[in-house]
Design a protein around this motif. Structure first.
Motif, PDB file in Angstrom:
ATOM      1  N   TYR A 303       0.831  -1.207   0.000  1.00  0.00           N
ATOM      2  CA  TYR A 303       0.000   0.000   0.000  1.00  0.00           C
ATOM      3  C   TYR A 303       0.868   1.261   0.000  1.00  0.00           C
ATOM      4  CZ  TYR A 303      -4.471  -2.347   0.857  1.00  0.00           C
ATOM      5  OH  TYR A 303      -5.599  -3.106   0.738  1.00  0.00           O
ATOM      6  N   LEU A 304       1.882   1.277   0.837  1.00  0.00           N
ATOM      7  CA  LEU A 304       2.769   2.436   0.914  1.00  0.00           C
ATOM      8  C   LEU A 304       3.433   2.704  -0.432  1.00  0.00           C
ATOM      9  CD1 LEU A 304       4.434   4.594   2.446  1.00  0.00           C
ATOM     10  CD2 LEU A 304       6.014   2.760   3.097  1.00  0.00           C
ATOM     11  N   THR A 305       3.917   1.655  -1.079  1.00  0.00           N
ATOM     12  CA  THR A 305       4.580   1.819  -2.369  1.00  0.00           C
ATOM     13  C   THR A 305       3.612   2.332  -3.428  1.00  0.00           C
ATOM     14  OG1 THR A 305       6.116   0.027  -1.823  1.00  0.00           O
ATOM     15  CG2 THR A 305       5.916   0.624  -4.145  1.00  0.00           C
ATOM     16  N   GLU A 306       2.418   1.742  -3.489  1.00  0.00           N
ATOM     17  CA  GLU A 306       1.456   2.115  -4.516  1.00  0.00           C
ATOM     18  C   GLU A 306       0.943   3.537  -4.334  1.00  0.00           C
ATOM     19  OE1 GLU A 306      -1.516  -0.837  -4.061  1.00  0.00           O
ATOM     20  OE2 GLU A 306      -0.195  -2.501  -4.630  1.00  0.00           O
ATOM     21  N   GLN A 307       0.697   3.933  -3.096  1.00  0.00           N
ATOM     22  CA  GLN A 307       0.002   5.189  -2.854  1.00  0.00           C
ATOM     23  C   GLN A 307       0.930   6.381  -2.621  1.00  0.00           C
ATOM     24  OE1 GLN A 307      -2.889   4.665   0.281  1.00  0.00           O
ATOM     25  NE2 GLN A 307      -3.747   2.822  -0.640  1.00  0.00           N
ATOM     26  N   LYS A 308       2.192   6.139  -2.294  1.00  0.00           N
ATOM     27  CA  LYS A 308       3.044   7.277  -1.954  1.00  0.00           C
ATOM     28  C   LYS A 308       4.404   7.260  -2.665  1.00  0.00           C
ATOM     29  CE  LYS A 308       2.461  10.236   0.183  1.00  0.00           C
ATOM     30  NZ  LYS A 308       2.154  11.637  -0.215  1.00  0.00           N
ATOM     31  N   ILE A 309       5.072   6.107  -2.731  1.00  0.00           N
ATOM     32  CA  ILE A 309       6.474   6.100  -3.166  1.00  0.00           C
ATOM     33  C   ILE A 309       6.622   6.018  -4.673  1.00  0.00           C
ATOM     34  CG2 ILE A 309       8.640   4.832  -3.024  1.00  0.00           C
ATOM     35  CD1 ILE A 309       7.868   3.990  -0.207  1.00  0.00           C
ATOM     36  N   ARG A 310       5.908   5.081  -5.319  1.00  0.00           N
ATOM     37  CA  ARG A 310       6.186   4.773  -6.726  1.00  0.00           C
ATOM     38  C   ARG A 310       6.033   5.996  -7.627  1.00  0.00           C
ATOM     39  NH1 ARG A 310       3.192   0.008  -7.777  1.00  0.00           N
ATOM     40  NH2 ARG A 310       5.080  -1.131  -7.179  1.00  0.00           N
ATOM     41  N   ARG A 311       5.019   6.791  -7.437  1.00  0.00           N
ATOM     42  CA  ARG A 311       4.790   7.945  -8.309  1.00  0.00           C
ATOM     43  C   ARG A 311       5.219   9.262  -7.672  1.00  0.00           C
ATOM     44  NH1 ARG A 311      -1.206   7.084 -10.776  1.00  0.00           N
ATOM     45  NH2 ARG A 311      -0.827   9.257 -11.392  1.00  0.00           N
ATOM     46  N   GLY A 312       5.948   9.161  -6.565  1.00  0.00           N
ATOM     47  CA  GLY A 312       6.389  10.385  -5.910  1.00  0.00           C
ATOM     48  C   GLY A 312       7.647  10.947  -6.546  1.00  0.00           C
ATOM     49  N   ALA A 313       7.902  12.200  -6.274  1.00  0.00           N
ATOM     50  CA  ALA A 313       9.124  12.875  -6.721  1.00  0.00           C
ATOM     51  C   ALA A 313       9.715  13.591  -5.515  1.00  0.00           C
ATOM     52  CB  ALA A 313       8.822  13.869  -7.837  1.00  0.00           C
ATOM     53  N   HIS A 314      10.966  13.255  -5.169  1.00  0.00           N
ATOM     54  CA  HIS A 314      11.591  13.798  -3.958  1.00  0.00           C
ATOM     55  C   HIS A 314      12.993  14.309  -4.293  1.00  0.00           C
ATOM     56  CE1 HIS A 314       8.607  10.800  -2.524  1.00  0.00           C
ATOM     57  NE2 HIS A 314       8.348  11.748  -1.634  1.00  0.00           N
ATOM     58  N   LYS A 315      13.233  15.530  -3.934  1.00  0.00           N
ATOM     59  CA  LYS A 315      14.531  16.154  -4.212  1.00  0.00           C
ATOM     60  C   LYS A 315      15.574  15.843  -3.155  1.00  0.00           C
ATOM     61  CE  LYS A 315      12.491  20.017  -6.789  1.00  0.00           C
ATOM     62  NZ  LYS A 315      12.989  19.509  -8.091  1.00  0.00           N
ATOM     63  N   SER A 316      15.150  15.234  -2.031  1.00  0.00           N
ATOM     64  CA  SER A 316      16.096  14.905  -0.971  1.00  0.00           C
ATOM     65  C   SER A 316      15.535  13.764  -0.136  1.00  0.00           C
ATOM     66  CB  SER A 316      16.343  16.119  -0.070  1.00  0.00           C
ATOM     67  OG  SER A 316      15.158  16.449   0.639  1.00  0.00           O
ATOM     68  N   VAL A 317      16.419  13.144   0.661  1.00  0.00           N
ATOM     69  CA  VAL A 317      15.973  12.086   1.557  1.00  0.00           C
ATOM     70  C   VAL A 317      15.061  12.657   2.635  1.00  0.00           C
ATOM     71  CG1 VAL A 317      16.745  10.318   3.177  1.00  0.00           C
ATOM     72  CG2 VAL A 317      18.049  10.735   1.092  1.00  0.00           C
ATOM     73  N   HIS A 318      15.341  13.877   3.084  1.00  0.00           N
ATOM     74  CA  HIS A 318      14.483  14.505   4.102  1.00  0.00           C
ATOM     75  C   HIS A 318      13.059  14.629   3.591  1.00  0.00           C
ATOM     76  CE1 HIS A 318      17.647  15.464   6.972  1.00  0.00           C
ATOM     77  NE2 HIS A 318      18.414  15.925   5.970  1.00  0.00           N
ATOM     78  N   SER A 319      12.905  15.016   2.340  1.00  0.00           N
ATOM     79  CA  SER A 319      11.570  15.134   1.760  1.00  0.00           C
ATOM     80  C   SER A 319      10.875  13.781   1.691  1.00  0.00           C
ATOM     81  CB  SER A 319      11.679  15.749   0.361  1.00  0.00           C
ATOM     82  OG  SER A 319      10.436  15.717  -0.303  1.00  0.00           O
ATOM     83  N   LEU A 320      11.601  12.750   1.296  1.00  0.00           N
ATOM     84  CA  LEU A 320      11.030  11.410   1.237  1.00  0.00           C
ATOM     85  C   LEU A 320      10.606  10.930   2.618  1.00  0.00           C
ATOM     86  CD1 LEU A 320      10.477   8.668  -0.157  1.00  0.00           C
ATOM     87  CD2 LEU A 320      12.907   8.133   0.179  1.00  0.00           C
ATOM     88  N   GLU A 321      11.469  11.111   3.605  1.00  0.00           N
ATOM     89  CA  GLU A 321      11.141  10.655   4.950  1.00  0.00           C
ATOM     90  C   GLU A 321       9.957  11.420   5.526  1.00  0.00           C
ATOM     91  OE1 GLU A 321      15.539   9.097   6.448  1.00  0.00           O
ATOM     92  OE2 GLU A 321      14.885  11.137   6.934  1.00  0.00           O
ATOM     93  N   ALA A 322       9.858  12.703   5.230  1.00  0.00           N
ATOM     94  CA  ALA A 322       8.719  13.490   5.717  1.00  0.00           C
ATOM     95  C   ALA A 322       7.420  12.971   5.113  1.00  0.00           C
ATOM     96  CB  ALA A 322       8.921  14.970   5.382  1.00  0.00           C
ATOM     97  N   ASP A 323       7.434  12.638   3.815  1.00  0.00           N
ATOM     98  CA  ASP A 323       6.235  12.106   3.174  1.00  0.00           C
ATOM     99  C   ASP A 323       5.840  10.759   3.770  1.00  0.00           C
ATOM    100  OD1 ASP A 323       5.771  14.218   1.562  1.00  0.00           O
ATOM    101  OD2 ASP A 323       6.383  13.268  -0.318  1.00  0.00           O
ATOM    102  N   ILE A 324       6.819   9.902   4.056  1.00  0.00           N
ATOM    103  CA  ILE A 324       6.511   8.591   4.632  1.00  0.00           C
ATOM    104  C   ILE A 324       5.927   8.749   6.029  1.00  0.00           C
ATOM    105  CG2 ILE A 324       7.538   6.443   5.463  1.00  0.00           C
ATOM    106  CD1 ILE A 324       9.506   6.589   3.139  1.00  0.00           C
TER     107      ILE A 324
END
Length: 363
Positions: A303-324
């Motif tokens: 669910y996490l991969t389908e709804q947030k990660i796969r189509r996301g765009a993140h300019k930094s690891v901090h941005s990715l971790e904040a979204d997760i």
């Protein structure tokens, strides 16, 4: 005197008929209906009653009686479907069988699987006819699926243990499915994503820029669906021990903690074992090797991969971790536990049927 039914007419086979029926019955993937009828006739010829044959083949009693009568009247022609009304078929059963057998048991000279064009060239039939035959027999050569059989010598014991937790969790205890989603990449597209418009889907470039990785440690509560999550830049036993401490703080002290984990090395290091020894309320349950499907947190990762990660765009690891973190917090406001339906016995029987199928003469 007790009532008796009509006597079962005896059924005998010639050597040629027995050889043909045996050949039809052993093609596990070709005409399934024809194979079932052949097994019925062979069992009847071996002296079995209609009741015994129905139980052995797994069909209704009336089905056995029907095909026994059909065979006695028409012999081998009676096992094949009756002709339908309308124009007679222009393609005989033998040619249909030839296409099906070639599809299942052979490959083209210059390819890994058949196409309608290559099979049409081989069989001399039209592409549309080949397509209809494949459709009637449920054959799709262009598709391929994956599988993996566990080689864990304790497979049965581990399946019974883990599935038993799902169906009958211990009293005054929490059951958590624990795993790590490692090396989650912070990816940014090389050009801005174009939003969806009427008649046009969302579009993004095929290439991307890597901006670092992170790892998510997660514990999925099978009772209420809540998740305890923690992000670390590395994926070692040290980080796993920190996550265990986080779980220890999150779960009330009066409850035991049962953890369902895989066989990854970080779960069994001396440091982790020492920590578990100092916290006796923690109980480890390991899934069989190569059987991540039995760990419910894997579905939550999906669910996490389908709804947030796969189509996301993140300019930094901090941005990715904040979204997760935001996504996990949102999930926990409306958690959704999964319902595990199959028992351990059903899983093992399903696996046994699959092993018998791939071990048959057709393979």
């Amino acid at each position: 005197m007790p009532r008796t039914g009509r006597p079962t007419p005896p059924l005998t086979l010639t050597d040629e008929e027995r050889a043909t029926l045996t050949r039809w019955s052993r093609r596990a993937k070709t005409a399934q209906v024809l194979a079932m009828r052949s097994r019925i006739i062979l069992s009847c010829a071996d002296g079995g009653s209609n009741t015994d044959v129905a139980a052995a083949v797994g069909v209704h009693l009336s089905t056995v009686g029907k095909w026994r009568r059909r065979f006695l009247k028409l012999r081998l022609d009676g096992v094949i479907d009756e002709p339908r009304p309308g124009r007679p078929a222009s393609i005989g059963v033998d040619r249909v069988e030839e296409v099906v057998v070639a599809t299942l048991e052979q490959t083209p000279r210059n390819a890994t699987h058949w196409s309608r064009t290559s099979m049409a060239e081989r069989s001399g039939l039209s592409k549309s006819t080949v397509g209809r035959i494949w459709r009637d027999f449920g054959l799709k050569p262009h598709l391929a699926d994956t599988f993996k059989l566990s080689t864990d010598p304790q497979f049965i014991e581990k399946v019974v243990d883990v599935v038993g937790l799902y169906h009958n969790p211990p009293e005054r205890a929490v059951v958590l499915c624990v795993d790590e989603k490692s090396q989650i990449q912070a990816l940014d597209r090389s050009q801005p994503v174009l939003p969806m418009m009427p008649g046009m889907p969302e579009r993004r470039t095929h290439d991307y820029v890597r901006n670092g990785i992170t790892s998510l440690f997660a514990a999925f509560n099978i009772a209420d669906g809540t998740v305890i999550g923690e992000l670390h830049r590395q994926h070692r036993a040290t980080e796993f021990k920190k996550f265990l401490a986080t779980i220890d703080k999150a779960v009330p002290a009066d409850l035991d903690v049962h953890l369902v984990c895989d066989n990854y090395g970080t779960h069994k290091t001396p440091a982790v074992r020492a920590w578990l020894a100092r916290h006796p309320r923690f109980h480890m349950h390991f899934t069989p090797t190569g059987s991540s499907w039995i760990n419910q947190v894997e579905r939550w990762f999906g669910y996490l991969t389908e709804q947030k990660i796969r189509r996301g765009a993140h300019k930094s690891v901090h941005s990715l971790e904040a979204d997760i973190r935001t996504w996990i917090a949102d999930w926990n406001t409306n958690p959704r536990p999964f319902t595990w339906t199959k028992t351990a016995e059903e899983i093992l029987e399903s696996l046994a049927r699959f092993c018998r199928r791939i071990s048959s003469a057709a393979h």
